[in-house]
Design a protein around this motif. Structure first.
Motif, mmCIF file in Angstrom:
data_model
loop_
_atom_site.group_PDB
_atom_site.id
_atom_site.type_symbol
_atom_site.label_atom_id
_atom_site.label_comp_id
_atom_site.label_asym_id
_atom_site.label_seq_id
_atom_site.Cartn_x
_atom_site.Cartn_y
_atom_site.Cartn_z
ATOM 1 N N LEU A 1 37.485 32.238 44.433
ATOM 2 C CA LEU A 1 38.263 32.978 43.425
ATOM 3 C C LEU A 1 39.208 33.969 44.116
ATOM 4 C CD1 LEU A 1 38.767 33.430 40.392
ATOM 5 C CD2 LEU A 1 37.013 35.199 40.440
ATOM 6 N N CYS A 2 38.698 34.650 45.149
ATOM 7 C CA CYS A 2 39.563 35.585 45.896
ATOM 8 C C CYS A 2 40.736 34.834 46.517
ATOM 9 C CB CYS A 2 38.773 36.299 46.999
ATOM 10 S SG CYS A 2 37.651 37.543 46.358
ATOM 11 N N ALA A 3 40.451 33.636 47.058
ATOM 12 C CA ALA A 3 41.528 32.838 47.664
ATOM 13 C C ALA A 3 42.550 32.433 46.599
ATOM 14 C CB ALA A 3 40.947 31.602 48.346
ATOM 15 N N ILE A 4 42.062 32.059 45.413
ATOM 16 C CA ILE A 4 42.975 31.672 44.317
ATOM 17 C C ILE A 4 43.882 32.857 43.954
ATOM 18 C CG2 ILE A 4 43.045 31.089 41.848
ATOM 19 C CD1 ILE A 4 40.481 29.388 42.324
ATOM 20 N N LEU A 5 43.270 34.051 43.837
ATOM 21 C CA LEU A 5 44.049 35.247 43.474
ATOM 22 C C LEU A 5 45.064 35.588 44.573
ATOM 23 C CD1 LEU A 5 41.262 37.576 41.962
ATOM 24 C CD2 LEU A 5 43.013 36.303 40.713
ATOM 25 N N ALA A 6 44.604 35.545 45.835
ATOM 26 C CA ALA A 6 45.504 35.889 46.948
ATOM 27 C C ALA A 6 46.655 34.889 47.025
ATOM 28 C CB ALA A 6 44.724 35.914 48.260
ATOM 29 N N ASN A 7 46.341 33.613 46.863
ATOM 30 C CA ASN A 7 47.401 32.591 46.914
ATOM 31 C C ASN A 7 48.402 32.786 45.772
ATOM 32 O OD1 ASN A 7 46.677 31.194 49.256
ATOM 33 N ND2 ASN A 7 45.147 29.984 48.184
ATOM 34 N N ALA A 8 47.868 33.126 44.576
ATOM 35 C CA ALA A 8 48.759 33.318 43.428
ATOM 36 C C ALA A 8 49.685 34.512 43.655
ATOM 37 C CB ALA A 8 47.943 33.513 42.153
ATOM 38 N N LEU A 9 49.176 35.539 44.335
ATOM 39 C CA LEU A 9 49.987 36.744 44.589
ATOM 40 C C LEU A 9 50.806 36.640 45.874
ATOM 41 C CD1 LEU A 9 47.312 39.440 43.676
ATOM 42 C CD2 LEU A 9 49.590 39.303 42.648
ATOM 43 N N GLY A 10 50.530 35.618 46.660
ATOM 44 C CA GLY A 10 51.226 35.459 47.941
ATOM 45 C C GLY A 10 50.822 36.509 48.962
ATOM 46 N N VAL A 11 49.563 36.960 48.925
ATOM 47 C CA VAL A 11 49.093 37.984 49.878
ATOM 48 C C VAL A 11 47.858 37.459 50.609
ATOM 49 C CG1 VAL A 11 49.951 39.882 48.445
ATOM 50 C CG2 VAL A 11 47.581 39.105 48.166
ATOM 51 N N ASP A 12 47.386 38.246 51.577
ATOM 52 C CA ASP A 12 46.146 37.908 52.274
ATOM 53 C C ASP A 12 44.967 38.368 51.397
ATOM 54 O OD1 ASP A 12 44.203 37.263 54.081
ATOM 55 O OD2 ASP A 12 44.941 38.563 55.691
ATOM 56 N N MET A 13 43.793 37.795 51.616
ATOM 57 C CA MET A 13 42.619 38.203 50.839
ATOM 58 C C MET A 13 42.300 39.677 51.068
ATOM 59 S SD MET A 13 40.405 34.752 51.503
ATOM 60 C CE MET A 13 38.944 35.091 50.545
ATOM 61 N N SER A 14 42.633 40.181 52.265
ATOM 62 C CA SER A 14 42.345 41.590 52.571
ATOM 63 C C SER A 14 43.244 42.545 51.806
ATOM 64 C CB SER A 14 42.481 41.836 54.079
ATOM 65 O OG SER A 14 43.770 41.434 54.503
ATOM 66 N N ASP A 15 44.299 42.031 51.152
ATOM 67 C CA ASP A 15 45.195 42.895 50.372
ATOM 68 C C ASP A 15 44.696 43.094 48.943
ATOM 69 O OD1 ASP A 15 46.998 43.075 52.513
ATOM 70 O OD2 ASP A 15 47.878 41.141 51.972
ATOM 71 N N LEU A 16 43.713 42.319 48.529
ATOM 72 C CA LEU A 16 43.273 42.368 47.127
ATOM 73 C C LEU A 16 42.436 43.620 46.842
ATOM 74 C CD1 LEU A 16 42.038 38.660 46.752
ATOM 75 C CD2 LEU A 16 44.172 39.616 45.829
ATOM 76 N N PRO A 17 42.496 44.144 45.601
ATOM 77 C CA PRO A 17 41.626 45.275 45.243
ATOM 78 C C PRO A 17 40.223 44.775 44.888
ATOM 79 C CG PRO A 17 43.093 44.750 43.415
ATOM 80 C CD PRO A 17 43.422 43.775 44.510
ATOM 81 N N VAL A 18 39.541 44.271 45.888
ATOM 82 C CA VAL A 18 38.198 43.720 45.676
ATOM 83 C C VAL A 18 37.242 44.279 46.730
ATOM 84 C CG1 VAL A 18 39.098 41.566 44.703
ATOM 85 C CG2 VAL A 18 38.581 41.673 47.140
ATOM 86 N N ALA A 19 35.952 44.171 46.461
ATOM 87 C CA ALA A 19 34.935 44.587 47.433
ATOM 88 C C ALA A 19 33.659 43.815 47.144
ATOM 89 C CB ALA A 19 34.677 46.092 47.320
ATOM 90 N N ALA A 20 32.700 43.949 48.065
ATOM 91 C CA ALA A 20 31.403 43.303 47.880
ATOM 92 C C ALA A 20 30.325 44.339 48.146
ATOM 93 C CB ALA A 20 31.252 42.126 48.840
#
Ligand code: BF8
Length: 628
Positions: free
Chosen positions: A527-546
């Protein structure tokens, strides 16, 4: 603090647990908390990762105090000793998820080759979709031919023949480039685990940082390899989860029914037990024994698997497994592997409960062993259910106590289901993130640990995050905590901030979404990869955490490391045994941030942890040009 000083009621936040702890005392049954108490004077060397028993020149302890000897017999210093231990710790976790994935693959291959009639491909559309995603011809091909080709491709992922794993095609380009530059692109799943065992033999890799980088590669082989294969093939074989209602806590056990608990991780055994429990002749035998039916309930990750796909109720998580037997209401516990405390066999023997192991690689002295294979599974499941029915006739009603009423939950949020609910595209979620009604997404995953008050950190962290408009996705044992706290129903959104509450209300979803078992953390990666790809950014740019607030297991370490390696900031409630090395500890807490775009944070207090995560999400939002 001793267990007595702590008080039974402080061991867990739940009433069902407290009642069973009191009953354990009355019945003279020992639990995990008693044994922890006996082990309390833990070895400081082991706790810091400074002991080594990997060869017989030792065992060695690396003394970090004063001017005493700082090296093991071989000459290893603290950094190397810690790195070797941690590397093997991660490899064991990656091996566990991945070998589970291999068992699902073996079952899938047996179906594809027509060797079993006990399993079928239930989600043909997903099989065709994944085959074509991975470049295999699927249009117009017969389904068994596609399945055979996909099985071959995944077997290759386990081997040493490929340069990178199939599912890396899902990873955003920037992230793949970073991995390639660091030399951590995962190649074969088994290969990375074996190489870690090799590197950490005496006299091979003596550079602590280099071992840690291979730990990154090994963990990535788990997340994008063994775990992802386990998840996707389990969906193909048993159905892709869709939102469905169920129940949770020990109250799901039934006084009037034959209670069978499925425990472990792989869905292969538990799905067959479920299927056989619908056989009319088996139900007739249960009725003849005086029961009004057969009640299957789940524990731990096997419980999550059958909950997600079939809506089977969940009796409890890791620290509830012993307590479930102490109800005196369980006829039979059937297990596959992982996280099954050996003590369960002894506790079962205190009651009328049968304990059945099913895997030749996971035998339990004192258990009845019924070996399941893809070819014999249905017959064996019927045999196991007959044992349970027989045990029901021996149940002692005066020893039965089923605490509490079950709590309603909603489950089944696979990525397919989430995207479907959003209209087939991640755009509505991205829009909600952009306007700040959902400020970010956090995966709360993992275990219980008797060193921490049972489920206190899980529930409080989740409540703090949803209050701040941060959507939580949950897997594994944390799921049970969220369910019992009422966070897995749409009504749970009343505890969320205004923004998140409005999104939950519009979509009719809970503020905490159940996305599966521990191998299903692969769904979160995807899901993170889908979001990052949709935004054209790296996964590390997303406002997410674990976060793994109450983790205990090697598998959780592998999960945490693959999350960080994907650029996902990861909170742990307890540190791994690495604090004896400044190099390794600094790498985990800071150094990885520079090389891989994320790091770990350790914080046992869930309220402080929520602050840390919130701050991280604000930083990432600001960097994307959004309001914090
Ligand atoms: O793989 S959450 S206690 S059951 S390790 Fe084990 Fe931890 Fe539970 Fe599942 Ni995951």
């Amino acid at each position: 603090m001793t267990k007595e000083q702590q008080g039974l009621e402080n061991l867990s936040i739940w009433n069902d647990a407290a009642s069973m702890l009191a009953k354990a005392k009355k019945d003279g049954v020992e639990t995990v908390w008693d044994r922890l108490h006996e082990q309390r004077n833990e070895c400081a060397f082991c706790a810091q990762g400074l002991s080594c028993s990997k060869c017989v020149m030792g065992p060695c302890r690396i003394n970090m105090k004063g001017d005493k000897r700082q090296h093991g017999v071989c000459g290893a210093d603290a950094d190397l000793t810690v790195a070797r231990n941690f590397g093997r710790f991660v490899a064991a976790g990656a091996a566990s998820h991945s070998d589970h994935g291999r068992d699902v693959l073996d079952t899938f291959a047996a179906v594809a080759e027509g060797k079993t009639k006990d399993f079928q491909i239930r989600d043909e559309a997903k099989l065709r979709r994944i085959a074509s995603e991975l470049g295999l011809a699927s249009d117009g091909q017969p389904i068994d031919a596609i399945a055979r080709a996909l099985a071959d491709k995944f077997y290759q992922d386990y081997s040493s023949r490929s340069e990178e794993l199939s599912f890396l095609s899902r990873v955003p380009e920037k992230r793949r480039t970073r991995w390639a530059e660091l030399g951590v692109t995962p190649r074969g799943i088994d290969r990375e685990v074996v190489e870690m065992m090799h590197r950490t033999h005496m006299g091979v890799d003596c550079d602590a940082t280099n071992i840690c980088l291979h730990a990154v590669r090994t963990a990535l082989a788990d997340g994008w390899g063994g775990s992802m294969i386990a998840t996707e093939l389990s969906d193909i074989l048993f159905g892709t989860p869709r939102p469905t209602a169920s129940k949770v806590n020990l109250g799901v056990l039934r006084k009037d029914m034959v209670n069978v608990l499925v425990h472990g991780h792989s869905p292969v055994v538990s799905e067959t037990i479920l299927a056989a429990a619908k056989d009319q002749d088996i139900l007739a035998e249960a009725a003849k024994a005086g029961a009004s039916g057969i009640n299957i309930a789940g524990l731990c990750c096997t419980g999550n698997e059958v909950l997600m796909r079939q809506g089977i109720p969940l009796a409890g998580n890791h620290l509830m497994t012993e307590l479930a037997l102490i109800t005196g209401a369980v006829e039979l516990m059937v297990v596959d592997y992982q996280c099954i405390m050996p003590s369960l066999v002894r506790i079962a023997a205190c009651y009328h409960t049968r304990f059945v192991s099913t895997q030749d690689k996971a035998k339990f002295p004192g258990a009845t062993h019924v070996p399941f294979t893809p070819e014999n599974a249905r017959d064996k499941a019927r045999e196991v259910l007959r044992m349970a029915i027989e045990a029901y006739t021996k149940r002692k009603p005066e020893r039965v106590e089923i605490p509490g009423q079950p709590v309603d939950i909603m489950t089944g949020f696979s990525n397919e289901a989430v995207l479907e609910a959003l209209g087939g595209t991640p755009q509505p979620l991205i829009d909600a993130i952009k306007v700040g009604s959902v400020r970010g997404v956090v995966g709360i995953v993992g275990c219980n640990n008797p060193k921490l008050t049972h489920d206190y950190c899980h529930t409080n962290l989740a409540k703090e995050l949803i209050k701040r408009d941060i959507l939580v996705v949950v897997t594994g044992c944390a799921t049970v905590a969220m369910g019992k706290a009422g966070l897995l129903t749409p009504a749970g959104a009343e505890q969320a901030g205004q923004g998140l509450a409005s999104v939950c209300k519009a979509l009719g979803i809970p503020p905490v979404l159940h996305v599966g078992s521990c191998v299903d953390n692969a769904r979160i990666l995807h899901l993170c990869a889908i979001l990052a790809n949709a935004l054209g950014v790296d996964m590390s740019d997303l406002p997410v955490a674990a976060s793994a607030p109450e983790w205990y297991s090697e598998k959780a370490a592998a999960i945490g490391l693959y999350a960080v390696s994907c650029g996902i900031y990861t909170h742990l409630g307890l540190p791994p045994h690495i604090t004896g090395s400044k190099t390794v500890t600094n790498l985990a807490l800071n150094g990885l941030e520079d090389v891989i775009g994320a790091s770990f944070a350790v914080e046992p207090d869930p309220f402080k942890a929520a602050e840390l995560i919130d701050k991280r999400i604000s930083t990432k939002r600001t960097a994307l040009g959004l309001t914090p």
